[in-house]
Motif scaffolding. Structure first.
Motif, short mmCIF file in Angstrom:
data_model
loop_
_atom_site.label_atom_id
_atom_site.label_comp_id
_atom_site.label_asym_id
_atom_site.label_seq_id
_atom_site.Cartn_x
_atom_site.Cartn_y
_atom_site.Cartn_z
N ALA A 85 0.83 -1.21 0.00
CA ALA A 85 0.00 0.00 0.00
C ALA A 85 0.86 1.26 0.00
O ALA A 85 0.54 2.24 -0.67
CB ALA A 85 -0.93 -0.01 1.21
N ALA A 86 1.97 1.23 0.75
CA ALA A 86 2.88 2.38 0.77
C ALA A 86 3.51 2.61 -0.60
O ALA A 86 3.57 3.74 -1.09
CB ALA A 86 3.96 2.17 1.83
N LEU A 87 3.95 1.54 -1.25
CA LEU A 87 4.55 1.68 -2.59
C LEU A 87 3.53 2.15 -3.61
O LEU A 87 3.84 2.98 -4.49
CB LEU A 87 5.15 0.34 -3.02
N LEU A 88 2.30 1.63 -3.52
CA LEU A 88 1.25 2.06 -4.44
C LEU A 88 0.93 3.54 -4.26
O LEU A 88 0.75 4.28 -5.25
CB LEU A 88 -0.01 1.21 -4.22
N ALA A 89 0.88 3.99 -3.00
CA ALA A 89 0.60 5.40 -2.74
C ALA A 89 1.70 6.29 -3.30
O ALA A 89 1.43 7.36 -3.86
CB ALA A 89 0.43 5.63 -1.24
N LEU A 90 2.96 5.85 -3.18
CA LEU A 90 4.07 6.63 -3.73
C LEU A 90 3.98 6.69 -5.26
O LEU A 90 4.22 7.74 -5.87
CB LEU A 90 5.40 6.02 -3.31
N ALA A 91 3.65 5.57 -5.88
CA ALA A 91 3.54 5.55 -7.34
C ALA A 91 2.41 6.46 -7.81
O ALA A 91 2.56 7.22 -8.78
CB ALA A 91 3.30 4.12 -7.82
N LEU A 92 1.26 6.41 -7.14
CA LEU A 92 0.14 7.29 -7.50
C LEU A 92 0.49 8.74 -7.24
O LEU A 92 0.11 9.64 -7.99
CB LEU A 92 -1.11 6.89 -6.72
N GLY A 93 1.25 8.98 -6.16
CA GLY A 93 1.67 10.34 -5.86
C GLY A 93 2.56 10.91 -6.94
O GLY A 93 2.45 12.08 -7.32
N ALA A 94 3.47 10.09 -7.47
CA ALA A 94 4.34 10.53 -8.56
C ALA A 94 3.54 10.83 -9.82
O ALA A 94 3.86 11.75 -10.58
CB ALA A 94 5.40 9.48 -8.84
N ALA A 95 2.48 10.07 -10.04
CA ALA A 95 1.67 10.26 -11.25
C ALA A 95 0.77 11.49 -11.16
O ALA A 95 0.44 12.08 -12.20
CB ALA A 95 0.82 9.01 -11.49
N THR A 96 0.38 11.88 -9.96
CA THR A 96 -0.58 12.98 -9.81
C THR A 96 0.07 14.28 -9.31
O THR A 96 -0.62 15.29 -9.19
CB THR A 96 -1.68 12.58 -8.82
N LEU A 97 1.37 14.26 -9.05
CA LEU A 97 2.04 15.43 -8.48
C LEU A 97 2.00 16.60 -9.47
O LEU A 97 2.34 16.45 -10.64
CB LEU A 97 3.49 15.08 -8.15
N ARG A 98 1.58 17.77 -8.96
CA ARG A 98 1.55 18.96 -9.79
C ARG A 98 2.69 19.89 -9.39
O ARG A 98 3.11 19.92 -8.25
CB ARG A 98 0.22 19.69 -9.62
N ARG A 99 3.15 20.70 -10.36
CA ARG A 99 4.26 21.62 -10.09
C ARG A 99 3.86 22.69 -9.09
O ARG A 99 4.65 23.12 -8.26
CB ARG A 99 4.71 22.30 -11.39
N ARG A 100 2.66 23.19 -9.20
CA ARG A 100 2.25 24.28 -8.33
C ARG A 100 0.74 24.20 -8.10
O ARG A 100 0.02 23.47 -8.78
CB ARG A 100 2.60 25.64 -8.93
N THR A 101 0.29 24.99 -7.15
CA THR A 101 -1.12 25.02 -6.83
C THR A 101 -1.84 25.93 -7.82
O THR A 101 -1.37 27.01 -8.16
CB THR A 101 -1.34 25.57 -5.40
N ALA A 102 -2.99 25.48 -8.30
CA ALA A 102 -3.74 26.27 -9.28
C ALA A 102 -4.26 27.56 -8.66
O ALA A 102 -4.56 27.62 -7.49
CB ALA A 102 -4.91 25.44 -9.81
#
Length: 245
Positions: A228-245
């Motif tokens: 679960a920790a590895l999956l959360a990190l992978a999803l975090g890398a996929a959804t990470l945005r450069r800045r806040t809209a």
């Protein structure tokens, strides 16, 4: 993934933490204080403390790591630091793994302090190997860190990041078997609890207090926490945005 960039990110995060004593106290001292408070709440009821204390030895670090890492990553975006970093040859995965490595070091110290205090001074009776208690507490801290990094991508302010605590963690807390055995829950709730990682963290601690055997179910619980920790990190890398809209 670039190892040099990942370790450089980890060193930067650790340097920031070193100059933030309040965050260090929140990460390392608060779980120990909460466990001590719990011990004296059940003064004269050692069996109750053994049942609840073991579970909360994993839950408290997870809660604290979730809160700190979600706010820390969001601050990187709101201050523009993340955007500047990602204009360099630094990938999202490098950044998240650097954060994971830095907070993993903190989680290691956190788990060591909380486990030594609970099993040693507070007298938690554990039937299984003490090192496995430490391993589960460490895994729970890492899981909280990974979930915090994941949800930070969906928050626009630090207040919104904090709001994810009741939205993401509290339902797991209610369904993990701490208050009511999962077998006694309604069928639908039991199915939901079966896919929540915190349920396996509580199950692992419960097995360690009940038996000295290191069986397949305990290993399964540890594998689910790590996965679960590895999956959360992978999803975090996929959804990470450069800045806040």
């Amino acid at each position: 993934m670039n190892l040099a960039r990942t370790t450089a990110t980890a060193r930067r995060v650790l340097a920031q933490l070193r100059h933030d004593p309040r965050t260090i106290a929140l990460l390392l001292v608060v779980p120990c204080l909460l466990l001590t408070l719990l011990r004296f709440m059940y003064d004269g009821q050692p069996q109750a403390f053994d049942r609840i204390g073991a579970a909360l030895l994993g839950i408290f670090p997870l809660l604290v790591m979730f809160l700190v890492t979600s706010v820390a990553m969001l601050r990187e975006r709101t201050t523009g630091t993340l955007e500047r970093l990602l204009t360099m040859p630094l990938g999202r995965l490098d950044l998240l793994l650097g954060y994971a490595l830095a907070f993993g070091v903190v989680a290691l110290v956190q788990a060591a302090l909380a486990s030594a205090l609970t099993v040693g001074l507070l007298g938690l009776d554990v039937a299984g190997p003490t090192w496995l208690v430490f391993a589960v507490a460490l895994g729970d801290g890492l899981l909280g860190m990974a979930l915090g990094l994941l949800v930070s991508a969906f928050a626009a302010t630090e207040f919104q990041a904090v709001q994810f605590l009741p939205a993401v963690i509290l339902p797991q807390l209610l369904l993990c078997g701490l208050f009511v055995p999962r077998e006694s829950m309604a069928t639908g709730l039991r199915w939901v609890s079966d896919v929540l990682p915190l349920s396996y963290a509580v199950d692992a601690m419960s097995r360690l207090t009940a038996t000295s055997e290191v069986g397949g179910l305990l290993l399964r619980d540890l594998a689910v926490i790590a996965g679960a920790a590895l999956l959360a990190l992978a999803l975090g890398a996929a959804t990470l945005r450069r800045r806040t809209a």
